[in-house]
Design a protein around this motif. Structure first.
Motif, PDB file in Angstrom:
ATOM      1  N   PRO A 165       0.743  -1.186   0.024  1.00  0.00           N
ATOM      2  CA  PRO A 165      -0.042  -0.150   0.067  1.00  0.00           C
ATOM      3  C   PRO A 165       0.845   1.126  -0.090  1.00  0.00           C
ATOM      4  CG  PRO A 165      -0.571  -1.334   1.916  1.00  0.00           C
ATOM      5  CD  PRO A 165       0.689  -2.033   1.314  1.00  0.00           C
ATOM      6  N   VAL A 166       0.370   2.345  -0.528  1.00  0.00           N
ATOM      7  CA  VAL A 166       0.944   3.495  -0.349  1.00  0.00           C
ATOM      8  C   VAL A 166       0.570   4.270   0.844  1.00  0.00           C
ATOM      9  CG1 VAL A 166       1.192   5.907  -1.362  1.00  0.00           C
ATOM     10  CG2 VAL A 166       1.131   3.612  -2.900  1.00  0.00           C
ATOM     11  N   VAL A 167       1.608   4.704   1.683  1.00  0.00           N
ATOM     12  CA  VAL A 167       1.333   5.565   2.854  1.00  0.00           C
ATOM     13  C   VAL A 167       2.114   6.926   2.478  1.00  0.00           C
ATOM     14  CG1 VAL A 167       1.936   5.921   5.206  1.00  0.00           C
ATOM     15  CG2 VAL A 167       1.565   3.467   4.191  1.00  0.00           C
ATOM     16  N   ASP A 168       1.271   8.081   2.392  1.00  0.00           N
ATOM     17  CA  ASP A 168       1.897   9.313   2.151  1.00  0.00           C
ATOM     18  C   ASP A 168       2.917   9.809   3.033  1.00  0.00           C
ATOM     19  OD1 ASP A 168       0.329  10.312   3.995  1.00  0.00           O
ATOM     20  OD2 ASP A 168      -1.424  10.773   2.818  1.00  0.00           O
ATOM     21  N   THR A 169       3.812  10.866   2.597  1.00  0.00           N
ATOM     22  CA  THR A 169       4.678  11.262   3.327  1.00  0.00           C
ATOM     23  C   THR A 169       4.202  11.858   4.576  1.00  0.00           C
ATOM     24  OG1 THR A 169       6.275  11.246   1.563  1.00  0.00           O
ATOM     25  CG2 THR A 169       6.769  12.853   3.528  1.00  0.00           C
ATOM     26  N   PRO A 170       3.151  12.677   4.626  1.00  0.00           N
ATOM     27  CA  PRO A 170       2.846  13.573   5.788  1.00  0.00           C
ATOM     28  C   PRO A 170       2.169  12.444   6.923  1.00  0.00           C
ATOM     29  CG  PRO A 170       1.800  14.516   3.720  1.00  0.00           C
ATOM     30  CD  PRO A 170       2.405  13.285   3.504  1.00  0.00           C
ATOM     31  N   ALA A 171       1.531  11.336   6.415  1.00  0.00           N
ATOM     32  CA  ALA A 171       0.939  10.547   7.423  1.00  0.00           C
ATOM     33  C   ALA A 171       2.346   9.558   8.035  1.00  0.00           C
ATOM     34  CB  ALA A 171       0.010   9.589   6.909  1.00  0.00           C
ATOM     35  N   ALA A 172       3.141   9.457   7.027  1.00  0.00           N
ATOM     36  CA  ALA A 172       4.483   8.480   7.471  1.00  0.00           C
ATOM     37  C   ALA A 172       5.246   9.442   8.860  1.00  0.00           C
ATOM     38  CB  ALA A 172       5.250   8.037   6.590  1.00  0.00           C
ATOM     39  N   LEU A 173       5.393  10.756   8.422  1.00  0.00           N
ATOM     40  CA  LEU A 173       6.285  11.656   9.014  1.00  0.00           C
ATOM     41  C   LEU A 173       5.200  11.675  10.593  1.00  0.00           C
ATOM     42  CD1 LEU A 173       7.493  14.380   6.406  1.00  0.00           C
ATOM     43  CD2 LEU A 173       8.749  12.268   7.688  1.00  0.00           C
TER      44      LEU A 173
END
Length: 578
Positions: A248-256
């Protein structure tokens, strides 16, 4: 591994806050609600799977898992770790009602099952480390709620089983207080998700440097530094797309945001629980990898979530002990975790008619294409076609050589770029849906260069002549379709032949579901033959079945007192173009 950590701190039978661990099963009143919340959260997530669009990596992993149960079907090759993970997902999927599931949903539910197992396994780890039952319940609920909230469990990742294996290894190490039995399980986790070796080496380096692992004094520092360097050096090789393709793709803002929250928790634990610092080191390494874009982000997130849950449970136990009210504090924490997870999960996209047709493209291809028509498609679409009943020898992969008369089923998936504009020209498109396999839009088109506009003048001329046939009673809308050239020439020819000897009543030319707008109508609804209901005529079906290609229908279906006659979207190979 955790046993070594416990040996360097207080007795594992004593909690970090000084409380003696309770006897076996004493925490059952806390474990049952926590387990219920975890299972309920995963069931809710499973119910909402249809609103998630599968990435290209997820599609390939799901297809590889499906290949284990579809005889003769071959998915696209995957890196070894992903292939091993897909096999484990296929095994997990055997406990699911596969007949009612699409290929992608079967893989998603297998990942959910692995995540639920990993969440529930955090309970024995926390209890073995001395966490009181309320604090252990907080950790279990956090492990069970965080992944669905981040949508990781709503997708397909071959690393999902690795998280469960790594947590089971921690259970064995902490409960048995020796690492030996945990090593084979940890090795299986590493084979499934090679990124796990970085976390394990980071843990070993910490244990060497702080003296927990007994080695000669002079060798302790050089050996610890060498192991730490090996962990750093392996990050790039094991995070490469050639080792694992992600999911799945986890976007950068959510990951950070997740990495920042996890780091804050690690810093609090570092201060409150010094004896737990060896566990904090691999957790921090994985959090750094969560913040780095790439296919390893999903793997790092899946591996770190159970560890973060354990840390959170231990921190909750220490803080509750300081407040001297552990049970109310744990209850408030659980309510906050569940509330935040529900808020982060949101309502998701609605499931309308387009979503209901998600599996319809494969069924359309099986029902509407002449038998033996080759279909070129990606791995997930091929798996759905095979599951729908299309012979596997008719399936063509993107790298296979062209086959005569083949059609193209095109489903672009994120994060891959959209296909070229001429990949499926509108005039050549036969069918389409806004939500195909995996939730992406799908189109199916000819590849022989012909299109729906071919033969339009002929259809208009012949249809206009048929509309004026006095032996044919037509609904006004049906007559307009004939005069506009919107009816397939095969339908026109067969109706003209039948009306030469019989009086027919035609109620319309219904469009086939998923046929693109503007495609020539290839169905006719005949309500009466010579004044009698068409469905009761023994002659009509026999006469239709006796036609020669390309005029023989694909199906003749009773519809009340009428007969619905359907032709294939493409003519039989021995026939001409409609």
């Amino acid at each position: 591994m955790a046993s070594a950590v416990a040996a360097s701190g207080p007795d594992p039978a004593v909690s970090a806050a000084g409380g003696v661990r309770r006897p076996r099963f004493s925490g059952l009143p806390w474990w049952l609600p926590a387990a219920t919340l975890v299972i309920g959260g995963h069931l809710v997530t499973a119910w909402r799977l249809g609103g998630v669009v599968a990435t290209d990596a997820e599609a390939r992993i799901a297809a590889a898992a499906a290949a284990m149960r579809l005889s003769g079907f071959a998915a696209d090759p995957l890196p070894f770790a992903d292939a091993l993970g897909a096999r484990q997902l296929a095994v997990l999927a055997t406990v699911l009602p596969l007949d009612a599931l699409s290929t992608i949903d079967a893989a998603r539910l297998a990942c959910l099952l692995a995540g639920a197992v990993a969440a529930l396994l955090t309970w024995p780890v926390l209890r073995a480390l001395g966490a009181p039952a309320p604090a252990a319940a907080v950790g279990v609920v956090l492990a069970g709620a965080s992944a669905p909230a981040l949508t990781l469990h709503a997708g397909v990742a071959s690393a999902a089983p690795a998280a469960a294996w790594l947590t089971l290894a921690a259970v064995l190490a902490t409960r048995l207080r020796r690492p030996g039995p945990a090593l084979p399980v940890a090795a299986l986790a590493v084979l499934t998700a090679p990124l796990a070796v970085v976390a394990l080496l980071a843990l070993l380096a910490h244990l060497l440097l702080d003296g927990t692992v007994r080695v000669p004094r002079r060798a302790r520092r050089p050996l610890g530094i060498a192991v730490a360097a090996a962990a750093v050096g392996l990050v790039v090789p094991v995070a490469s797309p050639s080792v694992a393709i992600g999911g799945p793709v986890v976007d950068t803002p959510a990951a950070l945001a997740g990495a920042a929250a996890g780091t804050a928790l690690v810093l609090v634990a570092h201060r409150l629980l010094p004896w737990l610092r060896a566990v904090l080191t691999p957790v921090l390494v994985l959090l750094v990898l969560v913040a780095v874009p790439g296919p390893a982000r999903v793997t790092a997130a899946l591996l770190v979530l159970p560890g973060l849950a354990v840390v959170a449970g231990m921190v909750a136990g220490a803080l509750a002990e300081r407040l001297a009210r552990p049970a109310p504090a744990a209850a408030v924490a659980i309510v906050l975790v569940v509330g935040l997870a529900a808020t982060a999960a949101g309502d998701g996209p609605p499931r309308g008619p387009a979503a209901a047709a998600a599996g319809g493209m494969a069924g359309w291809a099986v029902a509407q294409l002449p038998p033996g028509t080759p279909v070129r498609a990606d791995a997930l679409d091929r798996a759905e076609l095979a599951a729908a009943g299309l012979p596997v020898d008719a399936l063509r992969g993107p790298a296979d050589p062209p086959a005569p008369g083949e059609v193209l089923l095109l489903t672009p998936r994120p994060p891959a770029a959209a296909p070229a504009a001429d990949g499926c020209p509108p005039a050549a498109t036969l069918a389409g849906t806004d939500e195909g396999t995996g939730g992406s839009a799908s189109v199916l088109c000819r590849t022989d260069g012909s299109g729906s506009a071919d033969g339009a003048p002929v259809r208009t001329r012949l249809g206009g002549a048929l509309a004026g046939n006095p032996a044919l009673s037509l609904d006004p809308a049906a007559a307009d379709l004939l005069r506009a050239g919107a009816v397939d020439t095969r339908v026109i020819a067969v109706l003209a032949a039948m009306s030469s000897a019989r009086r027919l009543v035609v109620a319309g030319f219904p469009a086939v579901d998923l046929d693109v707008p503007g495609a020539p109508r290839r169905q006719v609804l005949i309500t009466a033959v010579d004044g009698a209901p068409a469905a009761g005529s023994p002659l009509l079906p026999t006469w239709l079945d006796g036609q020669q290609p390309p005029f023989v229908p694909a199906r003749v279906t009773p519809a009340g007192d009428a007969l619905l006659v359907t032709w294939f979207a493409l003519p039989d190979r021995s026939g001409g173009t409609p």
